[in-house]
Design a protein around this motif. Sequence first.
Motif, PDB file in Angstrom:
ATOM      1  N   GLU A 237     -38.363 -36.823  40.372  1.00 33.77           N
ATOM      2  CA  GLU A 237     -38.609 -37.779  39.165  1.00 33.77           C
ATOM      3  C   GLU A 237     -39.506 -37.136  38.240  1.00 33.77           C
ATOM      4  O   GLU A 237     -40.673 -36.546  38.466  1.00 33.77           O
ATOM      5  CB  GLU A 237     -39.345 -38.959  39.740  1.00 33.77           C
ATOM      6  CG  GLU A 237     -39.500 -39.943  38.698  1.00 33.77           C
ATOM      7  CD  GLU A 237     -38.386 -40.386  37.614  1.00 33.77           C
ATOM      8  OE1 GLU A 237     -38.612 -40.281  36.547  1.00 33.77           O
ATOM      9  OE2 GLU A 237     -37.351 -40.790  38.257  1.00 33.77           O
TER      10      GLU A 237
ATOM     11  N   LEU B 100     -36.631 -36.437  46.802  1.00 31.54           N
ATOM     12  CA  LEU B 100     -36.525 -37.167  45.595  1.00 31.54           C
ATOM     13  C   LEU B 100     -37.353 -36.362  44.303  1.00 31.54           C
ATOM     14  O   LEU B 100     -38.517 -36.142  44.478  1.00 31.54           O
ATOM     15  CB  LEU B 100     -37.042 -38.410  45.991  1.00 31.54           C
ATOM     16  CG  LEU B 100     -37.001 -39.495  44.936  1.00 31.54           C
ATOM     17  CD1 LEU B 100     -35.896 -39.787  44.414  1.00 31.54           C
ATOM     18  CD2 LEU B 100     -38.126 -40.661  45.423  1.00 31.54           C
TER      19      LEU B 100
ATOM     20  N   GLU C  94     -43.417 -40.986  50.443  1.00 36.48           N
ATOM     21  CA  GLU C  94     -43.772 -39.855  51.292  1.00 36.48           C
ATOM     22  C   GLU C  94     -44.318 -40.400  52.768  1.00 36.48           C
ATOM     23  O   GLU C  94     -44.228 -39.500  53.735  1.00 36.48           O
ATOM     24  CB  GLU C  94     -45.157 -39.193  50.641  1.00 36.48           C
ATOM     25  CG  GLU C  94     -44.814 -38.207  49.382  1.00 36.48           C
ATOM     26  CD  GLU C  94     -46.069 -37.621  48.660  1.00 36.48           C
ATOM     27  OE1 GLU C  94     -46.930 -37.786  49.203  1.00 36.48           O
ATOM     28  OE2 GLU C  94     -45.922 -36.675  48.223  1.00 36.48           O
TER      29      GLU C  94
ATOM     30  N   MET D 253     -42.267 -43.329  38.655  1.00 33.06           N
ATOM     31  CA  MET D 253     -41.537 -44.084  39.938  1.00 33.06           C
ATOM     32  C   MET D 253     -41.092 -45.498  39.445  1.00 33.06           C
ATOM     33  O   MET D 253     -41.885 -46.045  38.898  1.00 33.06           O
ATOM     34  CB  MET D 253     -42.546 -43.794  41.017  1.00 33.06           C
ATOM     35  CG  MET D 253     -42.727 -42.375  41.595  1.00 33.06           C
ATOM     36  SD  MET D 253     -41.500 -41.493  42.295  1.00 33.06           S
ATOM     37  CE  MET D 253     -41.496 -42.588  43.860  1.00 33.06           C
TER      38      MET D 253
ATOM     39  N   ILE E 148     -45.252 -42.702  45.130  1.00 28.78           N
ATOM     40  CA  ILE E 148     -44.898 -41.646  45.717  1.00 28.78           C
ATOM     41  C   ILE E 148     -45.579 -41.678  47.209  1.00 28.78           C
ATOM     42  O   ILE E 148     -44.947 -41.274  48.180  1.00 28.78           O
ATOM     43  CB  ILE E 148     -45.713 -40.536  44.728  1.00 28.78           C
ATOM     44  CG1 ILE E 148     -45.075 -40.348  43.612  1.00 28.78           C
ATOM     45  CG2 ILE E 148     -45.987 -39.212  45.859  1.00 28.78           C
ATOM     46  CD1 ILE E 148     -45.894 -39.346  42.682  1.00 28.78           C
TER      47      ILE E 148
ATOM     48  N   ALA F 141     -35.809 -41.775  40.413  1.00 28.17           N
ATOM     49  CA  ALA F 141     -36.606 -42.386  41.249  1.00 28.17           C
ATOM     50  C   ALA F 141     -36.666 -43.757  40.518  1.00 28.17           C
ATOM     51  O   ALA F 141     -37.508 -44.672  40.495  1.00 28.17           O
ATOM     52  CB  ALA F 141     -38.059 -42.185  41.479  1.00 28.17           C
TER      53      ALA F 141
ATOM     54  N   GLN G 240     -42.485 -34.179  41.204  1.00 29.55           N
ATOM     55  CA  GLN G 240     -42.585 -34.552  40.112  1.00 29.55           C
ATOM     56  C   GLN G 240     -42.239 -33.489  39.059  1.00 29.55           C
ATOM     57  O   GLN G 240     -43.108 -32.476  38.782  1.00 29.55           O
ATOM     58  CB  GLN G 240     -43.957 -34.988  39.695  1.00 29.55           C
ATOM     59  CG  GLN G 240     -44.350 -36.256  40.635  1.00 29.55           C
ATOM     60  CD  GLN G 240     -45.848 -36.657  40.331  1.00 29.55           C
ATOM     61  OE1 GLN G 240     -46.727 -36.218  40.739  1.00 29.55           O
ATOM     62  NE2 GLN G 240     -46.038 -37.869  39.447  1.00 29.55           N
TER      63      GLN G 240
ATOM     64  N   VAL H  18     -41.296 -35.814  47.711  1.00 33.29           N
ATOM     65  CA  VAL H  18     -41.444 -36.511  46.378  1.00 33.29           C
ATOM     66  C   VAL H  18     -41.673 -35.053  45.391  1.00 33.29           C
ATOM     67  O   VAL H  18     -42.862 -34.483  45.474  1.00 33.29           O
ATOM     68  CB  VAL H  18     -41.969 -37.554  45.909  1.00 33.29           C
ATOM     69  CG1 VAL H  18     -41.942 -37.928  44.567  1.00 33.29           C
ATOM     70  CG2 VAL H  18     -41.738 -38.712  46.745  1.00 33.29           C
TER      71      VAL H  18
END
Length: 485
Positions: free
Chosen positions: A45, A43, A115, A49, A111, A23, A123, A121
């Motif tokens: 990450e 996504l 979203e 971010m 995030i 990200a 993590q 997203v």
Amino acid sequence: MSNTTKSNIGNSILDVDICVIGAGSGGLSVAAGAAQLGASTVLIERHRMGGDCLNTGCVPSKALLAAGKAAHRWRGERALGVEYAPPGVDFAAVNRHVHEVIAAIAPNDSIERFEGLGVRVIQGTARFAGPREVVAGDTRIRARRFVIATGSSATVPPIPGLDGVPYFTNETVFDNTVLPRHLIVIGGGPIGLEMAQAHRALGAEVTVLEAARVLPKDDPELATLLRQQFVNEGIAVRERVKILRVEPDGDGVALVLDTGEGDEERITGSHILVAAGRRPNVAGLDLEKAGIAYGPRGITVDARLRTSNRRVFAIGDVAGGPQFTHVAGYHAGIVIRNAQFRLPAKVDYRALPWVTYTEPEFAHVGLTEEQARAAHGDAITVLRWPFVENDRAQTERKTSGLVKAVTTKSGKILGASILGAEAGELIQVWTLAIGQGLTVKALAGMIVPYPTLGEVSKRAAGSFYTPKLFGERTRRLVRLLSWFG
């Protein structure tokens, strides 16, 4: 393809159109673009971010530079008839300023924002489990297309003893709240020079050590001028040095250099900043399981940024090309066109600009004079226009610098370098000209407001015509025409 969740050996499975790993600037641009085009998007990450650019790169470095430039201006306006007391630098407050800037920009990369755009997203750390599957935590993602945008990290050179002393990289220097007494910078590239000048302006003693020459990818003539500016500011710049080892020295550090004559030289300081290049972040991705080729320079990609697994793209620093945030953003556009619209878009770096944000700034696009001569021999023309000949630069006492452009004999622009005030802004007209195939005639003929720094580009372009315009052939023509009244 729908974004569905299934059960498989206790793990949830997401079936999506596109999965982005990383990200940072490039990954965020792909994820936002894909989601807004209606593609189901994941996504992943593992850290923060915004990636390196927001947290440890472009944003904090420019914020620190802004503080340094403010201190420098406070000291240096005497020529304009304005006197100040010596600036008082509260380095802890400078550090707060840096992190306030990061915090102000962070919501754009958050995030919550993504979203809100419809991006899922996750993590966690991503790793490939096969050609079409990635695992992140307890989630498996199957996607039609994957984009690897994991960026790069600071390279730490294998200098004996370096691992036995504390040192900064770009990933840690912005957490420092105490002004170094003497900062020794290992590396004379853009990051090293920017941080060297910022810390010097804020009151630190600074030494730069470079194994080759400073800014080796830029025009050497202008790089030499910038080096002299650093020396004038009291920064010690040492080029073509070999560091033999690093040792503790009381509460500081010592670097032992090879003098080249069989002797050693010892330089002591309070802190070290390692700015000796970047390495692509490929560890832990299990690229082999997806059939993705890679090497020390990063993931192997073609001109469409496809990896050896045609369902997987790689962008930004991890793709082994130019390491700039704006390149990652440019790559994102290439991938969107390929992955979403099936257009065979390819990268083209002929009009790629970059800027080193020192004072004065140093900007470049296209070929350097050396590269142009290698490609075209002596069939080139080198144009120069100094800032000292610009009226706006004179009014603001910002006369250090030079515009240098390289063209073919017919006037096609091959490249341009600018060292001077606002060079990062001024290079953009040259970038447009090269990208659109314009000749120097377009720049020489443009009307620019007076007085502006932008006139330096017009004057440089206009100098292409000076030998012909004021040559003997033109003089004869003028004398001939004068016979007609």
